[in-house]
Design a protein around this motif. Sequence first.
Motif, PDB file in Angstrom:
ATOM      1  N   GLY A 128       8.499   9.775  11.572  1.00 40.16           N
ATOM      2  CA  GLY A 128       8.358  10.315  10.223  1.00 40.16           C
ATOM      3  C   GLY A 128       7.293   9.600   9.421  1.00 40.16           C
ATOM      4  O   GLY A 128       7.271   9.644   8.196  1.00 40.16           O
ATOM      5  N   ASP A 129       6.361   8.969  10.115  1.00 38.84           N
ATOM      6  CA  ASP A 129       5.346   8.117   9.484  1.00 38.84           C
ATOM      7  C   ASP A 129       4.083   8.925   9.176  1.00 38.84           C
ATOM      8  O   ASP A 129       3.492   9.515  10.079  1.00 38.84           O
ATOM      9  N   TYR A 130       3.678   8.935   7.916  1.00 37.22           N
ATOM     10  CA  TYR A 130       2.516   9.730   7.533  1.00 37.22           C
ATOM     11  C   TYR A 130       1.815   9.123   6.323  1.00 37.22           C
ATOM     12  O   TYR A 130       2.337   8.246   5.641  1.00 37.22           O
ATOM     13  N   ASN A 131       0.617   9.614   6.053  1.00 36.50           N
ATOM     14  CA  ASN A 131      -0.110   9.316   4.819  1.00 36.50           C
ATOM     15  C   ASN A 131      -0.993  10.522   4.501  1.00 36.50           C
ATOM     16  O   ASN A 131      -0.960  11.539   5.207  1.00 36.50           O
ATOM     17  N   ASN A 132      -1.770  10.423   3.435  1.00 43.49           N
ATOM     18  CA  ASN A 132      -2.604  11.552   3.041  1.00 43.49           C
ATOM     19  C   ASN A 132      -3.597  11.952   4.128  1.00 43.49           C
ATOM     20  O   ASN A 132      -3.838  13.133   4.367  1.00 43.49           O
ATOM     21  N   THR A 133      -4.183  10.945   4.788  1.00 45.28           N
ATOM     22  CA  THR A 133      -5.166  11.230   5.837  1.00 45.28           C
ATOM     23  C   THR A 133      -4.550  12.070   6.942  1.00 45.28           C
ATOM     24  O   THR A 133      -5.170  13.020   7.440  1.00 45.28           O
ATOM     25  N   LEU A 134      -3.336  11.740   7.323  1.00 45.02           N
ATOM     26  CA  LEU A 134      -2.664  12.485   8.390  1.00 45.02           C
ATOM     27  C   LEU A 134      -2.440  13.938   7.974  1.00 45.02           C
ATOM     28  O   LEU A 134      -2.756  14.868   8.731  1.00 45.02           O
ATOM     29  N   GLU A 162      -8.815   9.319  15.511  1.00 45.92           N
ATOM     30  CA  GLU A 162      -7.684   9.066  16.413  1.00 45.92           C
ATOM     31  C   GLU A 162      -6.577  10.101  16.199  1.00 45.92           C
ATOM     32  O   GLU A 162      -5.919  10.531  17.155  1.00 45.92           O
ATOM     33  N   ILE A 163      -6.370  10.497  14.952  1.00 45.67           N
ATOM     34  CA  ILE A 163      -5.363  11.521  14.645  1.00 45.67           C
ATOM     35  C   ILE A 163      -5.749  12.843  15.318  1.00 45.67           C
ATOM     36  O   ILE A 163      -4.915  13.509  15.944  1.00 45.67           O
ATOM     37  N   ILE A 164      -7.016  13.204  15.186  1.00 46.10           N
ATOM     38  CA  ILE A 164      -7.502  14.450  15.794  1.00 46.10           C
ATOM     39  C   ILE A 164      -7.279  14.422  17.309  1.00 46.10           C
ATOM     40  O   ILE A 164      -6.841  15.417  17.905  1.00 46.10           O
ATOM     41  N   LYS A 165      -7.548  13.286  17.927  1.00 50.24           N
ATOM     42  CA  LYS A 165      -7.357  13.165  19.379  1.00 50.24           C
ATOM     43  C   LYS A 165      -5.886  13.320  19.744  1.00 50.24           C
ATOM     44  O   LYS A 165      -5.548  14.004  20.736  1.00 50.24           O
ATOM     45  N   GLU A 166      -4.994  12.698  18.970  1.00 45.29           N
ATOM     46  CA  GLU A 166      -3.555  12.809  19.227  1.00 45.29           C
ATOM     47  C   GLU A 166      -3.102  14.276  19.135  1.00 45.29           C
ATOM     48  O   GLU A 166      -2.314  14.750  19.962  1.00 45.29           O
ATOM     49  N   LEU A 167      -3.595  14.979  18.127  1.00 40.92           N
ATOM     50  CA  LEU A 167      -3.209  16.375  17.919  1.00 40.92           C
ATOM     51  C   LEU A 167      -3.806  17.296  18.980  1.00 40.92           C
ATOM     52  O   LEU A 167      -3.099  18.103  19.597  1.00 40.92           O
ATOM     53  N   ASN A 168      -5.094  17.151  19.198  1.00 43.20           N
ATOM     54  CA  ASN A 168      -5.780  18.071  20.109  1.00 43.20           C
ATOM     55  C   ASN A 168      -5.348  17.909  21.560  1.00 43.20           C
ATOM     56  O   ASN A 168      -5.227  18.890  22.298  1.00 43.20           O
ATOM     57  N   THR A 169      -5.111  16.671  21.967  1.00 46.63           N
ATOM     58  CA  THR A 169      -4.740  16.430  23.362  1.00 46.63           C
ATOM     59  C   THR A 169      -3.421  17.118  23.706  1.00 46.63           C
ATOM     60  O   THR A 169      -3.325  17.849  24.700  1.00 46.63           O
ATOM     61  N   THR A 170      -2.415  16.907  22.868  1.00 39.55           N
ATOM     62  CA  THR A 170      -1.118  17.531  23.143  1.00 39.55           C
ATOM     63  C   THR A 170      -1.143  19.029  22.880  1.00 39.55           C
ATOM     64  O   THR A 170      -0.525  19.806  23.610  1.00 39.55           O
ATOM     65  N   TYR A 174       0.833  -1.204   0.000  1.00 38.74           N
ATOM     66  CA  TYR A 174       0.000   0.000   0.000  1.00 38.74           C
ATOM     67  C   TYR A 174       0.862   1.246   0.000  1.00 38.74           C
ATOM     68  O   TYR A 174       0.493   2.278  -0.567  1.00 38.74           O
ATOM     69  N   LYS A 175       2.057   1.162   0.619  1.00 39.44           N
ATOM     70  CA  LYS A 175       2.935   2.326   0.639  1.00 39.44           C
ATOM     71  C   LYS A 175       3.535   2.568  -0.743  1.00 39.44           C
ATOM     72  O   LYS A 175       3.684   3.705  -1.188  1.00 39.44           O
ATOM     73  N   VAL A 176       3.889   1.477  -1.423  1.00 36.87           N
ATOM     74  CA  VAL A 176       4.433   1.612  -2.772  1.00 36.87           C
ATOM     75  C   VAL A 176       3.402   2.247  -3.687  1.00 36.87           C
ATOM     76  O   VAL A 176       3.679   3.169  -4.444  1.00 36.87           O
ATOM     77  N   LEU A 177       2.174   1.757  -3.608  1.00 38.31           N
ATOM     78  CA  LEU A 177       1.100   2.301  -4.443  1.00 38.31           C
ATOM     79  C   LEU A 177       0.839   3.764  -4.115  1.00 38.31           C
ATOM     80  O   LEU A 177       0.595   4.580  -4.997  1.00 38.31           O
ATOM     81  N   GLU A 178       0.940   4.095  -2.831  1.00 40.77           N
ATOM     82  CA  GLU A 178       0.664   5.462  -2.421  1.00 40.77           C
ATOM     83  C   GLU A 178       1.720   6.418  -2.968  1.00 40.77           C
ATOM     84  O   GLU A 178       1.428   7.532  -3.385  1.00 40.77           O
ATOM     85  N   VAL A 179       2.988   5.968  -2.957  1.00 33.83           N
ATOM     86  CA  VAL A 179       4.066   6.791  -3.478  1.00 33.83           C
ATOM     87  C   VAL A 179       3.877   7.034  -4.962  1.00 33.83           C
ATOM     88  O   VAL A 179       4.133   8.120  -5.484  1.00 33.83           O
ATOM     89  N   LEU A 180       3.426   5.998  -5.677  1.00 30.65           N
ATOM     90  CA  LEU A 180       3.252   6.110  -7.117  1.00 30.65           C
ATOM     91  C   LEU A 180       1.991   6.885  -7.491  1.00 30.65           C
ATOM     92  O   LEU A 180       1.862   7.381  -8.605  1.00 30.65           O
ATOM     93  N   ALA A 181       1.067   6.985  -6.575  1.00 30.97           N
ATOM     94  CA  ALA A 181      -0.191   7.658  -6.879  1.00 30.97           C
ATOM     95  C   ALA A 181       0.033   9.137  -7.129  1.00 30.97           C
ATOM     96  O   ALA A 181       0.845   9.779  -6.490  1.00 30.97           O
ATOM     97  N   SER A 182      -0.715   9.690  -8.076  1.00 25.87           N
ATOM     98  CA  SER A 182      -0.541  11.092  -8.452  1.00 25.87           C
ATOM     99  C   SER A 182      -1.016  12.048  -7.370  1.00 25.87           C
ATOM    100  O   SER A 182      -0.629  13.219  -7.351  1.00 25.87           O
ATOM    101  N   MET A 230       1.356   7.179  13.034  1.00 26.99           N
ATOM    102  CA  MET A 230       0.145   7.940  12.717  1.00 26.99           C
ATOM    103  C   MET A 230      -0.589   7.437  11.482  1.00 26.99           C
ATOM    104  O   MET A 230      -1.805   7.596  11.369  1.00 26.99           O
ATOM    105  N   SER A 231       0.135   6.825  10.540  1.00 22.54           N
ATOM    106  CA  SER A 231      -0.524   6.350   9.319  1.00 22.54           C
ATOM    107  C   SER A 231      -1.469   5.187   9.586  1.00 22.54           C
ATOM    108  O   SER A 231      -2.300   4.843   8.749  1.00 22.54           O
ATOM    109  N   LYS A 232      -1.356   4.591  10.764  1.00 27.75           N
ATOM    110  CA  LYS A 232      -2.216   3.454  11.109  1.00 27.75           C
ATOM    111  C   LYS A 232      -3.468   3.900  11.875  1.00 27.75           C
ATOM    112  O   LYS A 232      -4.294   3.067  12.256  1.00 27.75           O
ATOM    113  N   LEU A 233      -3.597   5.194  12.118  1.00 28.44           N
ATOM    114  CA  LEU A 233      -4.721   5.701  12.899  1.00 28.44           C
ATOM    115  C   LEU A 233      -5.860   6.191  12.003  1.00 28.44           C
ATOM    116  O   LEU A 233      -5.643   6.599  10.861  1.00 28.44           O
TER     117      LEU A 233
END
Length: 264
Positions: A155-161, A127-135, A33-41, A120-123
């Motif tokens: 350094g872990d991320y994806n588009n959703t993050l 869950e991402i919003i909670k991680e950000l807002n809490t801190t 999925y990471k390979v496909l994501e990198v190749l995605a436009s 974070m890419s697994k959240l």
Amino acid sequence: MKVILINKKKLLLFLILILFFSGSMIYFNDIGYKVLEVLASDKMLPIYSVNTEEKKVAISFDAAWGDQFTDGILDILDKYKVKTTFFLVGFWVDRYPDMVKKIYERGHEIGNHSTTHPHMSKLSREEIIKELNTTGEKIYNITGKRPNLFRPPFGDYNNTLIKTAKECGYYTIQWDVDSLDWKELGVKPVVDRVTRNIKNGSIVLFHNNAKYVLEYLPLVIEKLQKEGYKIVPISELIIKKDYYIDHTGRQRKIDKSKSNNCIK
């Protein structure tokens, strides 16, 4: 009744192929999925560095696992009149609230580094919003200022993050110069790695609790300043609006005078 005779060499080859494809499927199931994501436009990238003609760079410290060297770091930064960015994890803020206040009062920028230091890419978005807002709230309660920079753990991320962080008011920040100070290879390897790879607009990654930080930090700062670099907090380096990020993660200003400057 038919008896099928199979050549031993062919049978062995067949078994090897089965094992190979089985292993490949397991491997690619994990990273495919990471390979496909990198190749995605539509792959989104955080800010790794900034395109600038000025000799400006930013050095940053991730803080998650201790604070025994942080006072020393602040003293060194004061000595060389340098301001930087500290990315703090929520449980670090809970453990060292006085140090958070001290970092802020000494004139340094504080960024969000999540609450529990997860991948974070697994959240999910929630869950991402909670991680950000809490801190973010923890930092605000101590400093009176809300952070607008976020560095994802590992350094872990994806588009959703990146999308979610932006919706929450954050610029997602990576780095283009990794000191690798956490490997504890000694002082010279860190100094050499940073000073040889630095360029205009670079963002350097350090850790506040790295073993040799009090030894390599003054050497790095002295060399950068001698070479004419101005060291600034990340918020003073990045472009706040009318920008795009190229395929290398370098942030660039949109030239509105050029009609063919299209952004995808």
